[in-house]
Design a protein around this motif. Structure first.
Motif, short mmCIF file in Angstrom:
data_model
loop_
_atom_site.label_atom_id
_atom_site.label_comp_id
_atom_site.label_asym_id
_atom_site.label_seq_id
_atom_site.Cartn_x
_atom_site.Cartn_y
_atom_site.Cartn_z
N ARG A 240 19.66 -4.56 27.15
CA ARG A 240 18.73 -5.67 27.11
C ARG A 240 17.31 -5.14 26.93
O ARG A 240 17.04 -3.97 27.21
CB ARG A 240 18.84 -6.53 28.37
N VAL A 241 16.40 -6.01 26.49
CA VAL A 241 15.03 -5.61 26.19
C VAL A 241 14.06 -6.43 27.04
O VAL A 241 14.14 -7.67 27.05
CB VAL A 241 14.71 -5.80 24.70
N LEU A 242 13.17 -5.74 27.73
CA LEU A 242 12.04 -6.38 28.41
C LEU A 242 10.82 -6.25 27.50
O LEU A 242 10.39 -5.14 27.18
CB LEU A 242 11.77 -5.70 29.75
N LEU A 243 10.27 -7.38 27.09
CA LEU A 243 9.07 -7.38 26.25
C LEU A 243 7.84 -7.27 27.15
O LEU A 243 7.61 -8.12 28.02
CB LEU A 243 9.00 -8.66 25.42
N ASP A 244 7.09 -6.22 26.94
CA ASP A 244 5.94 -5.92 27.79
C ASP A 244 4.65 -6.15 27.00
O ASP A 244 4.42 -5.51 25.97
CB ASP A 244 6.03 -4.46 28.25
N ILE B 124 10.32 -4.88 15.48
CA ILE B 124 10.64 -5.50 16.77
C ILE B 124 12.08 -6.00 16.77
O ILE B 124 12.86 -5.75 17.70
CB ILE B 124 9.65 -6.64 17.08
N ASP B 125 12.45 -6.70 15.70
CA ASP B 125 13.82 -7.19 15.59
C ASP B 125 14.81 -6.03 15.50
O ASP B 125 15.95 -6.12 16.01
CB ASP B 125 13.97 -8.09 14.36
N GLN B 126 14.40 -4.95 14.88
CA GLN B 126 15.27 -3.78 14.79
C GLN B 126 15.58 -3.22 16.18
O GLN B 126 16.72 -2.83 16.48
CB GLN B 126 14.61 -2.72 13.92
N VAL B 127 14.57 -3.17 17.05
CA VAL B 127 14.80 -2.73 18.43
C VAL B 127 15.83 -3.61 19.10
O VAL B 127 16.76 -3.12 19.77
CB VAL B 127 13.47 -2.72 19.21
N PHE B 128 15.71 -4.91 18.94
CA PHE B 128 16.68 -5.82 19.55
C PHE B 128 18.08 -5.62 18.97
O PHE B 128 19.07 -5.66 19.70
CB PHE B 128 16.23 -7.27 19.35
N THR B 129 18.16 -5.41 17.67
CA THR B 129 19.47 -5.18 17.04
C THR B 129 20.12 -3.92 17.58
O THR B 129 21.30 -3.91 17.96
CB THR B 129 19.31 -5.08 15.52
N PHE B 130 19.36 -2.83 17.64
CA PHE B 130 19.89 -1.57 18.18
C PHE B 130 20.30 -1.75 19.65
O PHE B 130 21.33 -1.23 20.08
CB PHE B 130 18.85 -0.46 18.06
N ALA B 131 19.47 -2.46 20.41
CA ALA B 131 19.78 -2.67 21.82
C ALA B 131 21.06 -3.48 21.98
O ALA B 131 21.94 -3.13 22.79
CB ALA B 131 18.61 -3.37 22.51
N ARG B 132 21.17 -4.56 21.23
CA ARG B 132 22.36 -5.42 21.35
C ARG B 132 23.63 -4.65 21.00
O ARG B 132 24.65 -4.75 21.69
CB ARG B 132 22.21 -6.63 20.44
N LYS B 133 23.60 -3.86 19.94
CA LYS B 133 24.77 -3.10 19.53
C LYS B 133 25.18 -2.08 20.59
O LYS B 133 26.37 -1.71 20.68
CB LYS B 133 24.50 -2.39 18.20
N SER B 134 24.22 -1.61 21.39
CA SER B 134 24.51 -0.63 22.43
C SER B 134 24.72 -1.26 23.80
O SER B 134 24.86 -0.55 24.79
CB SER B 134 23.37 0.40 22.50
N GLY B 135 24.71 -2.58 23.85
CA GLY B 135 24.93 -3.27 25.12
C GLY B 135 23.74 -3.23 26.06
O GLY B 135 23.90 -3.34 27.28
#
Length: 395
Positions: free
Chosen positions: A139-143, A126-137
């Protein structure tokens, strides 16, 4: 400008993501639960395998890649919706006091699902998804995609429970769901501005609205009270401006229009979302394909214009028009995507296509190089520079 990153934490075999055959190799579901047919293998069936944790860890390592987020950003998307199940974020330590709300034939499957690995281990990915998302600019919606007892009978709850079998509505299941939503909100808070918000419950049973309720459909009055409690749980972790999203089928939106609005002072920013799908024989005529969504779009428009809520579509798809093969499928997917995105923007704050990737490119039109004969230029669609020489249909 969103895309779903589905099928990871809750694998769905029809997506056929890389590693799916190995994940479910030799795994078989029961044919029926309470006499109702089970349609496909689920993660809860995998849970009975002695190497379930290893299989799932390998699958997650394979299916979650930083390059996916780079492509998503390059194509002009800005938000990723991440479907998660309750077992991904909370642990259930003992059966001793558990008041089971599912039949005996389901209990071993539920516990197998919950015991594949502890929540702390899922947190790595889960944290990895956020890290990848942040590096690519991004945002993440948690569903909150899968609740205990299943808010629907579908495999996306982690367990195909048999057609029409929905066991969510018990005090224990709702209390555990609140724990899970609180855990999601805590994760959201830990990732700051990279977290867009929390979606409370994916696709609650009852696709046809109050006039056509069938076995298993959830009482919306029950959900209304649950959502009130859930929103207060979320606000223990994140501020009033972080969106909390109520997902509902289009035909239920008129019911919500007649309920007392959620006040910002008590509940913070509340947004509604819906899902728009076409189910039926392939439709390859562009005008007919658009008209098939006409009534749902009418309901979205009425809700948007008649309430104080923002509304978004957190799932729509390119499916239902052909195989997606460049050699055999003549449907004009680019034109359809261009029309769909802008039609949804007319009466809402955005949309999220299902899914990023899939073996069938119509179900994974973002990763796919082509869908049918078309390269879908998502960036041009979002920029408003894609053209439709035949004009847009209005409803």
């Amino acid at each position: 400008r969103g895309v779903n990153y589905g099928g990871r934490f809750i694998p769905e075999r029809y997506l056929e993501l890389p590693g799916t055959p190995q994940l479910f190799d030799g795994i078989h579901p029961p044919s029926r639960v309470l006499g109702r047919p089970v349609h496909d293998v689920s993660l809860c069936d995998l849970g009975a395998a002695p190497d379930a944790a290893h299989r799932l860890a390998t699958f997650l390592d394979t299916s979650i890649q930083g390059a996916h987020f780079e492509r998503i950003a390059e194509l002009g998307f800005n938000t990723v919706r991440l479907p998660l199940g309750y077992w991904n974020v909370v642990d259930i330590s003992s059966d001793d006091e558990r008041p089971w709300a599912v039949p005996p034939s389901m209990r071993s499957r539920c516990r197998a699902l919950e015991r594949i690995m502890p929540a702390a281990r899922y947190r790595h990915w889960i944290d990895q998804v956020f890290t990848f998302a942040r590096k690519s600019g991004l945002r993440v919606l948690l569903d909150f995609h899968a609740a205990p007892g299943g808010q629907a009978a579908n495999v996306f709850t982690g367990c195909d429970q048999g057609e029409g079998n929905v066991f969510f509505n018990s005090d224990w299941n709702k209390d555990l769901s609140l724990r899970a939503i609180g855990a999601l909100a805590s994760i959201c808070a830990s990732h700051g501005s990279t977290c867009y918000g929390i979606e409370l419950l994916n696709e609650p049973a009852g696709t046809q609205g109050p006039a056509s309720m069938v076995r298993g459909d959830l009482d919306r009055a029950v959900l209304l009270e649950f959502y009130r409690r859930a929103m207060k749980e979320v606000r223990q972790h994140v501020g009033q401006d972080t969106p909390v999203i109520i997902n509902e089928w289009p035909e239920w939106l008129p019911w919500w229009m007649n309920q007392e609005p959620f006040s910002f002072k008590e509940y913070g920013q509340v947004v509604f979302s819906s899902h728009l799908y076409y189910y039926g024989p392939y439709v390859q005529d562009q005008a007919v394909a658009r008209r098939n969504h006409g009534y749902d779009l009418h309901l979205l428009r009425s809700f948007y214009l008649s309430t104080r809520y923002d509304v978004m579509v957190t799932e729509y798809a390119m499916s239902g028009h052909g195989s997606g093969s460049p050699s055999t499928d003549p449907f004009e997917y680019y034109r359809f995507a261009n029309w769909f995105v802008h039609e949804l923007n007319r009466y809402g704050i955005g949309s999220m296509v299902w899914n990023f990737d899939a073996a069938a490119c119509a179900w994974g039109p973002v990763a796919a190089q082509r869908v049918g004969r078309d390269v879908i230029d998502w960036r041009s669609i979002f920029a408003g520079t894609a053209s439709d020489t035949h004009g847009e249909l209005r409803f």
